[in-house]
Motif scaffolding. Structure first.
Motif, mmCIF file in Angstrom:
data_model
loop_
_atom_site.group_PDB
_atom_site.id
_atom_site.type_symbol
_atom_site.label_atom_id
_atom_site.label_comp_id
_atom_site.label_asym_id
_atom_site.label_seq_id
_atom_site.Cartn_x
_atom_site.Cartn_y
_atom_site.Cartn_z
ATOM 1 N N GLY A 201 -64.543 -63.965 47.087
ATOM 2 C CA GLY A 201 -63.352 -63.123 47.213
ATOM 3 C C GLY A 201 -63.234 -62.109 46.099
ATOM 4 O O GLY A 201 -63.046 -60.908 46.332
ATOM 5 N N LEU A 202 -63.377 -62.585 44.848
ATOM 6 C CA LEU A 202 -63.292 -61.667 43.707
ATOM 7 C C LEU A 202 -64.468 -60.690 43.703
ATOM 8 O O LEU A 202 -64.289 -59.503 43.385
ATOM 9 C CB LEU A 202 -63.255 -62.462 42.402
ATOM 10 N N GLY A 203 -65.638 -61.187 44.041
ATOM 11 C CA GLY A 203 -66.811 -60.314 44.040
ATOM 12 C C GLY A 203 -66.720 -59.212 45.078
ATOM 13 O O GLY A 203 -66.941 -58.030 44.774
ATOM 14 N N LEU A 204 -66.374 -59.583 46.309
ATOM 15 C CA LEU A 204 -66.295 -58.586 47.380
ATOM 16 C C LEU A 204 -65.184 -57.581 47.129
ATOM 17 O O LEU A 204 -65.369 -56.376 47.301
ATOM 18 C CB LEU A 204 -66.079 -59.292 48.724
ATOM 19 N N SER A 205 -64.008 -58.065 46.716
ATOM 20 C CA SER A 205 -62.886 -57.149 46.495
ATOM 21 C C SER A 205 -63.155 -56.216 45.323
ATOM 22 O O SER A 205 -62.869 -55.010 45.393
ATOM 23 C CB SER A 205 -61.596 -57.944 46.253
ATOM 24 N N THR A 206 -63.712 -56.746 44.246
ATOM 25 C CA THR A 206 -64.000 -55.903 43.080
ATOM 26 C C THR A 206 -65.063 -54.861 43.405
ATOM 27 O O THR A 206 -64.942 -53.690 43.013
ATOM 28 C CB THR A 206 -64.475 -56.778 41.903
ATOM 29 N N LEU A 207 -66.096 -55.275 44.137
ATOM 30 C CA LEU A 207 -67.160 -54.334 44.495
ATOM 31 C C LEU A 207 -66.640 -53.217 45.394
ATOM 32 O O LEU A 207 -66.884 -52.027 45.130
ATOM 33 C CB LEU A 207 -68.291 -55.085 45.198
ATOM 34 N N ILE A 208 -65.911 -53.582 46.451
ATOM 35 C CA ILE A 208 -65.430 -52.565 47.389
ATOM 36 C C ILE A 208 -64.416 -51.645 46.735
ATOM 37 O O ILE A 208 -64.460 -50.416 46.904
ATOM 38 C CB ILE A 208 -64.823 -53.230 48.644
ATOM 39 N N PHE A 209 -63.483 -52.200 45.962
ATOM 40 C CA PHE A 209 -62.490 -51.346 45.297
ATOM 41 C C PHE A 209 -63.152 -50.448 44.263
ATOM 42 O O PHE A 209 -62.771 -49.287 44.100
ATOM 43 C CB PHE A 209 -61.398 -52.194 44.654
ATOM 44 N N GLY A 210 -64.140 -50.976 43.543
ATOM 45 C CA GLY A 210 -64.852 -50.142 42.580
ATOM 46 C C GLY A 210 -65.565 -48.992 43.266
ATOM 47 O O GLY A 210 -65.506 -47.839 42.811
ATOM 48 N N PHE A 211 -66.237 -49.295 44.384
ATOM 49 C CA PHE A 211 -66.929 -48.258 45.137
ATOM 50 C C PHE A 211 -65.929 -47.243 45.700
ATOM 51 O O PHE A 211 -66.189 -46.033 45.712
ATOM 52 C CB PHE A 211 -67.728 -48.909 46.273
ATOM 53 N N THR A 212 -64.763 -47.732 46.149
ATOM 54 C CA THR A 212 -63.738 -46.849 46.702
ATOM 55 C C THR A 212 -63.186 -45.905 45.643
ATOM 56 O O THR A 212 -62.838 -44.750 45.935
ATOM 57 C CB THR A 212 -62.583 -47.682 47.301
ATOM 58 N N LEU A 213 -63.088 -46.382 44.409
ATOM 59 C CA LEU A 213 -62.495 -45.575 43.342
ATOM 60 C C LEU A 213 -63.466 -44.573 42.742
ATOM 61 O O LEU A 213 -63.055 -43.702 41.976
ATOM 62 C CB LEU A 213 -61.968 -46.493 42.229
ATOM 63 N N LEU A 214 -64.764 -44.690 43.071
ATOM 64 C CA LEU A 214 -65.726 -43.692 42.595
ATOM 65 C C LEU A 214 -65.367 -42.323 43.159
ATOM 66 O O LEU A 214 -65.179 -42.158 44.357
ATOM 67 C CB LEU A 214 -67.144 -44.071 43.018
ATOM 68 N N GLY A 215 -65.271 -41.335 42.303
ATOM 69 C CA GLY A 215 -64.938 -39.985 42.747
ATOM 70 C C GLY A 215 -63.462 -39.715 42.855
ATOM 71 O O GLY A 215 -63.049 -38.564 43.029
ATOM 72 N N ALA A 216 -62.612 -40.754 42.774
ATOM 73 C CA ALA A 216 -61.166 -40.552 42.866
ATOM 74 C C ALA A 216 -60.566 -40.423 41.471
ATOM 75 O O ALA A 216 -61.071 -40.977 40.502
ATOM 76 C CB ALA A 216 -60.515 -41.725 43.606
ATOM 77 N N ALA A 217 -59.468 -39.693 41.399
ATOM 78 C CA ALA A 217 -58.805 -39.486 40.113
ATOM 79 C C ALA A 217 -57.750 -40.551 39.869
ATOM 80 O O ALA A 217 -56.657 -40.282 39.386
ATOM 81 C CB ALA A 217 -58.172 -38.094 40.073
ATOM 82 N N PRO A 220 -60.606 -43.846 35.423
ATOM 83 C CA PRO A 220 -61.797 -43.195 34.870
ATOM 84 C C PRO A 220 -63.051 -43.713 35.566
ATOM 85 O O PRO A 220 -63.128 -44.886 35.928
ATOM 86 C CB PRO A 220 -61.762 -43.613 33.387
ATOM 87 N N GLN A 221 -64.022 -42.844 35.766
ATOM 88 C CA GLN A 221 -65.223 -43.233 36.486
ATOM 89 C C GLN A 221 -65.971 -44.372 35.800
ATOM 90 O O GLN A 221 -66.613 -45.190 36.463
ATOM 91 C CB GLN A 221 -66.143 -42.020 36.654
ATOM 92 N N ARG A 222 -65.859 -44.455 34.466
ATOM 93 C CA ARG A 222 -66.474 -45.563 33.750
ATOM 94 C C ARG A 222 -65.889 -46.895 34.196
ATOM 95 O O ARG A 222 -66.608 -47.888 34.369
ATOM 96 C CB ARG A 222 -66.268 -45.372 32.243
ATOM 97 N N ASP A 223 -64.564 -46.927 34.396
ATOM 98 C CA ASP A 223 -63.912 -48.160 34.833
ATOM 99 C C ASP A 223 -64.294 -48.504 36.268
ATOM 100 O O ASP A 223 -64.463 -49.681 36.619
ATOM 101 C CB ASP A 223 -62.392 -48.015 34.730
ATOM 102 N N ALA A 224 -64.416 -47.473 37.133
ATOM 103 C CA ALA A 224 -64.818 -47.714 38.518
ATOM 104 C C ALA A 224 -66.225 -48.305 38.567
ATOM 105 O O ALA A 224 -66.501 -49.248 39.322
ATOM 106 C CB ALA A 224 -64.753 -46.420 39.323
ATOM 107 N N LEU A 225 -67.142 -47.752 37.749
ATOM 108 C CA LEU A 225 -68.507 -48.282 37.695
ATOM 109 C C LEU A 225 -68.525 -49.711 37.152
ATOM 110 O O LEU A 225 -69.316 -50.552 37.602
ATOM 111 C CB LEU A 225 -69.385 -47.379 36.824
ATOM 112 N N LEU A 226 -67.636 -49.983 36.196
ATOM 113 C CA LEU A 226 -67.541 -51.334 35.639
ATOM 114 C C LEU A 226 -67.120 -52.332 36.720
ATOM 115 O O LEU A 226 -67.645 -53.453 36.800
ATOM 116 C CB LEU A 226 -66.556 -51.356 34.476
ATOM 117 N N LEU A 227 -66.171 -51.927 37.593
ATOM 118 C CA LEU A 227 -65.755 -52.787 38.699
ATOM 119 C C LEU A 227 -66.916 -53.078 39.644
ATOM 120 O O LEU A 227 -67.082 -54.200 40.119
ATOM 121 C CB LEU A 227 -64.601 -52.127 39.464
ATOM 122 N N VAL A 228 -67.719 -52.043 39.922
ATOM 123 C CA VAL A 228 -68.876 -52.231 40.796
ATOM 124 C C VAL A 228 -69.847 -53.240 40.183
ATOM 125 O O VAL A 228 -70.348 -54.149 40.869
ATOM 126 C CB VAL A 228 -69.588 -50.884 41.054
#
Length: 475
Positions: A201-217, A220-228
Motif C-alpha cells: 500500500g505504501l509502496g504503490l501510493s508513494t510511487l504513483i503520487f511521486g510520478f504524478t507530482l513530476l512536472g507539477a508545481a 519541488p521536483q527533488r521531493d517528487a523524485l524522492l517519493l518515486v
C-alpha cells in the motif's frame, strides 16, 4: 432471507453511485480548477488519489467481509463514501479535495468487491447468471449518464452539487442494506498479511503520487523524485516478502501462468493509454475548443455508448477469431482510433467526433472484455480470489498511471513551447503519446499461443500443433 432480486438491486444501486461519481467528475475538471485556483493539469491528483486508494484497499476487502461480516462492511463502505463526498463538496483547496477523494476510494474499494461477494455467497447458482446481469447494469449505464449529468450540473448549477447528490442516495442505500442485506461471514478466516498490506500500500501510493507530482508545481521536483525512489524501494521489499509469506496479499506466483501474465502486462500497457481519456478529452474539448461542460459531456458520453453496444458481440467475435487474434488486431484498431482524436479541431463536426468516440468505445470495450476474460482462463478455483484481487489492483494502478502519464506529456509539451495556457497542440501530443502506448500492448499479446483461452472462448484452432484439453497455455 430477502429475495435474491432485492439483494441484487440493493448492491447494484450502491455500485451505480460509485460508478456514476467516478465518471461525472471528469467533465467538471476545468470548472473545479478555476474555482480552486489551480492549474487544470494539477487536478490529475483528484483522479489518481481515488484510483490509488482503490488499488490499496481492494485486496483486503474480501478479508474484512469474512472477518467482520459482509453487511457490516458494505454498510460502512457506503457511509465512508457519503462522508468523503461531503468532504469533496466542502473542499476549498487542492489538498482537501485530494484527501477527500482518497477517503472516497476507501469506500469504493470496500463497496464494489464486497457487493459482488454478497451476491456470490447468498444467491443460488441457478439464479447467479440473472443476478450478475443485474449487477453489470451500473457499470454500463453510469458511464453513459456520467459525462452529460456532470456537464449539466457544472454548467447550470455548480460542480459541488455532483458530490452533494451522493448524500441522500447513499443514506437510502445504508437503510436498505440494513434491512435487506444478510450478515454473511466465513467459517474460517486466514490471517491478514499485514506486513504485505503496509509494504504494498505504501509502496504503490508513494510511487504513483511521486510520478504524478513530476512536472507539477505542487512539490519541488527533488521531493517528487524522492517519493518515486521510496515507492520503488518499498515495492522491492514487498517482492521479497511475497516470496516468503504463506498468504501474500498480492500473489506474484500467478504471473507464472502465461495467460494471466499476458493479461496483466498487456492489459496494463493498454489501460495506461486508455485510462488517460477521461482526463484528456474533457480538457481538450473545454480548454482547447471552448465548449461548455454540458456540451463536452454530451459528446464524450458516446464512448460509453459504444462500450454498451459491444456487450452483445464480444462472445461471437471471440468464438470466431480467438483471444490472440482479437487482442493483437484490436490493440492496433483501438490505438488508431485514439490517434484519430489528435486530428480533432474546433471546427470538426460534432457528428464526426461522436462517431470516432463511439467506435473507439466499442473496440476498447471489446479489448477490456477480452483482457479480463483471458486472465482467468487457466486459473484453478483455489486461486481464483487471489487472481481477482491481483487483477483489480493492477487495473486501478494502470488507470492512475494513465492519468499521471498524460499529465506529464501535457506539462512537457507546455514547457517545450515556453509555457503559457494549455493549447490544442498540447492535447495533440498527449493523444499521440497514449495511442502509441496502448498500441504497444500488442507486443505482449503476440506472445500468446493461438489456442490461448480456447476453453472459455470456444474458439477452434485447426492449425494449432498441440492443444491439450483446451488448455494449451498453462505454464
Amino acid at each position: 432471507m430477502p429475495s435474491a432480486r432485492r439483494i441484487t438491486l440493493v448492491v447494484a444501486s450502491a455500485l451505480f453511485i460509485e460508478n456514476l461519481d467516478s465518471t461525472v467528475i471528469a467533465t467538471s475538471l476545468p470548472a473545479m480548477a478555476l474555482d480552486l485556483g489551480v492549474n487544470p493539469i494539477v487536478l490529475k491528483l483528484a483522479f489518481t488519489a481515488y484510483l490509488v486508494s482503490l488499488a490499496i484497499f481492494i485486496p483486503i476487502s474480501g478479508w474484512c467481509a469474512d472477518r467482520f461480516g459482509a453487511r457490516t462492511v458494505f454498510r460502512a463502505a457506503i457511509g465512508t463514501f457519503i462522508l468523503a463526498s461531503i468532504g469533496c463538496a466542502l473542499s476549498n483547496d487542492l489538498t482537501s479535495l485530494v484527501a477527500a477523494r482518497f477517503v472516497q476510494g476507501i469506500g469504493g474499494a470496500m463497496m464494489v468487491p464486497v457487493g459482488r461477494l454478497i451476491i456470490l455467497r447468498v444467491v443460488e447458482k441457478r439464479q447467479l447468471v440473472n443476478a450478475m446481469t443485474w449487477l453489470t447494469i451500473p457499470a454500463l449505464i453510469a458511464p453513459l449518464l456520467g459525462p452529460p449529468v456532470g456537464g449539466f450540473i457544472t454548467t447550470y448549477y455548480h460542480w459541488r452539487w455532483i458530490f452533494w447528490l451522493n448524500v441522500p442516495v447513499g443514506l437510502a442505500g445504508m437503510v436498505l442494506a440494513t434491512l435487506i442485506i444478510p450478515q454473511v461471514k466465513a467459517d474460517s478466516v486466514p490471517p491478514l498479511d499485514f506486513r504485505g498490506f503496509l509494504l504494498s500500500g505504501l509502496g504503490l501510493s508513494t510511487l504513483i503520487f511521486g510520478f504524478t507530482l513530476l512536472g507539477a508545481a505542487v512539490l519541488p521536483q527533488r521531493d517528487a523524485l524522492l517519493l518515486v525512489v521510496v515507492g520503488l524501494t518499498l515495492i522491492l521489499l514487498y517482492l521479497r516478502h511475497a516470496r516468503r509469506a504463506p498468504h501474500p496479499i498480492i500473489d506474484l506466483k500467478l504471473l507464472a501462468i502465461p495467460t494471466f501474465r499476458a493479461s496483466v502486462a498487456g492489459g496494463s500497457l493498454f489501460r495506461i493509454g486508455t485510462g488517460a481519456i477521461p482526463f484528456l478529452l474533457p480538457l481538450m474539448l473545454q480548454l482547447g475548443f471552448g465548449l461548455s461542460p454540458f456540451a463536452s459531456g454530451s459528446l464524450t458520453f458516446a464512448a460509453a455508448a459504444g462500450a454498451l453496444t459491444m456487450k452483445a458481440t464480444a462472445g461471437p467475435i471471440l468464438r470466431r477469431f480467438g483471444f490472440r487474434r482479437v487482442l493483437v488486431a484490436n490493440a492496433l484498431i483501438s490505438a488508431g482510433l485514439l490517434g484519430a482524436i489528435a486530428l480533432f479541431s474546433g471546427s470538426t463536426p460534432h457528428l464526426v467526433i461522436v462517431s470516432v468516440l463511439l467506435a473507439g468505445g466499442f473496440f476498447r470495450s471489446l479489448q477490456f472484455t477480452s483482457i479480463n476474460a483471458i486472465a482467468y482462463a487457466d486459473i484453478d478455483p483455489p486461486r481464483m480470489s487471489r487472481a481477482t484481487s491481483f487483477a483489480a489492483v493492477i487495473q486501478q494502478l494502470s488507470l492512475a498511471a494513465g492519468v499521471a502519464f498524460a499529465a506529464l506529456v501535457l506539462e512537457a509539451s507546455q514547457a517545450a513551447r515556453g509555457g503559457g495556457p494549455l493549447a490544442v497542440g498540447d492535447f495533440v501530443t498527449g493523444f499521440v503519446a497514449i495511442a502509441a502506448l496502448s498500441g504497444s500492448s500488442l507486443l505482449v499479446f503476440l506472445t500468446l499461443r493461438p489456442d490461448a483461452g480456447a476453453e472459455i472462448s470456444s474458439h477452434s484452432v485447426a492449425t494449432a500443433p498441440a492443444v491439450t484439453e483446451g488448455r494449451g497455455t498453462r505454464g
